[in-house]
Design a protein around this motif. Structure first.
Motif, short mmCIF file in Angstrom:
data_model
loop_
_atom_site.label_atom_id
_atom_site.label_comp_id
_atom_site.label_asym_id
_atom_site.label_seq_id
_atom_site.Cartn_x
_atom_site.Cartn_y
_atom_site.Cartn_z
N PRO A 153 -11.19 7.16 5.44
CA PRO A 153 -11.05 5.76 5.83
C PRO A 153 -12.24 4.91 5.38
O PRO A 153 -13.39 5.34 5.43
N GLN A 154 -11.92 3.73 4.90
CA GLN A 154 -12.83 2.70 4.39
C GLN A 154 -13.34 2.97 2.97
O GLN A 154 -14.04 2.14 2.41
N GLN A 155 -12.97 4.09 2.38
CA GLN A 155 -13.35 4.36 0.99
C GLN A 155 -12.50 3.50 0.06
O GLN A 155 -11.29 3.41 0.21
N GLU A 156 -13.14 2.85 -0.90
CA GLU A 156 -12.43 2.10 -1.93
C GLU A 156 -12.44 2.95 -3.20
O GLU A 156 -13.43 3.60 -3.50
N GLY A 187 -5.09 0.09 -10.63
CA GLY A 187 -5.71 -0.88 -9.74
C GLY A 187 -6.76 -0.24 -8.86
O GLY A 187 -7.29 0.82 -9.17
N ARG A 188 -7.02 -0.93 -7.77
CA ARG A 188 -8.03 -0.49 -6.81
C ARG A 188 -7.39 -0.54 -5.42
O ARG A 188 -6.65 -1.46 -5.10
N ALA A 189 -7.69 0.47 -4.60
CA ALA A 189 -7.14 0.55 -3.25
C ALA A 189 -8.25 0.92 -2.28
O ALA A 189 -9.33 1.37 -2.68
N ARG A 203 -4.44 0.60 1.32
CA ARG A 203 -4.01 -0.77 1.01
C ARG A 203 -4.43 -1.10 -0.42
O ARG A 203 -5.54 -0.79 -0.85
N PHE A 204 -3.52 -1.75 -1.15
CA PHE A 204 -3.87 -2.21 -2.50
C PHE A 204 -4.88 -3.35 -2.38
O PHE A 204 -4.67 -4.30 -1.63
N GLU A 205 -5.97 -3.26 -3.11
CA GLU A 205 -6.97 -4.32 -3.16
C GLU A 205 -6.74 -5.20 -4.39
O GLU A 205 -6.90 -6.41 -4.30
N GLY A 251 0.80 -1.21 0.00
CA GLY A 251 0.00 0.00 0.00
C GLY A 251 0.83 1.26 0.00
O GLY A 251 2.03 1.23 -0.27
N PHE A 252 0.17 2.37 0.33
CA PHE A 252 0.83 3.66 0.29
C PHE A 252 0.15 4.61 1.28
O PHE A 252 -0.93 4.33 1.77
#
Length: 134
Positions: free
Chosen positions: A53-56, A72-74, A91-93, A42-43
């Motif tokens: 927080p918790q937003q994708e 990608g998606r994080a 975090r990378f999803e 992640g980053f």
């Protein structure tokens, strides 16, 4: 703001700067955001970057001196106190195509460039994939 923080990333994090200037950026929508740090997992970005927080979200990762992109998606995981407004840990999803392999290659080159002593590509890759020293 989170008052209790525990590091979630298991891999080493790297400052996303060269010569004191940001070199890794993430595009979230049309907004270009300089990264604070980056790892294989992640980053971190400034807390005022517009994610919570918790937003994708979809992202495009860029390295300042090359035209390649990693898509990608994080997920924004937490807000951490710090300088200014603090930072958001993401975090990378998932990655598109070979994004995970490309990220490892980018970080390996970054470690080799930033090392104060000469290290081999194999040594740099071991640092990138190794456990966090924090």
């Amino acid at each position: 703001m989170d008052t209790e923080y525990s590091e979630r990333r298991q891999r080493q994090r790297f400052l996303a700067q060269r010569d004191g200037k940001p070199c890794f950026f993430v595009l979230v929508g049309e907004v270009r955001i300089p990264l604070i740090d980056l790892s294989l997992e992640g980053f971190a970005i400034p807390a005022d970057a517009g994610v919570v927080p918790q937003q994708e979200f979809d992202f495009v990762l860029r390295l300042s001196d090359i035209p390649d992109k990693i898509r990608g998606r994080a997920r924004a995981m937490n807000k951490v106190p710090g300088e200014g407004e603090g930072q958001i840990g993401c975090r990378f999803e998932s990655f598109e195509r070979e994004g995970a392999a490309d990220l490892k290659e980018w970080l390996t080159a970054h470690v080799m460039t930033m090392a104060s002593v000469r290290i081999s590509e194999k040594e740099a890759a071991a640092i990138v994939t190794g456990r966090s020293l924090i």
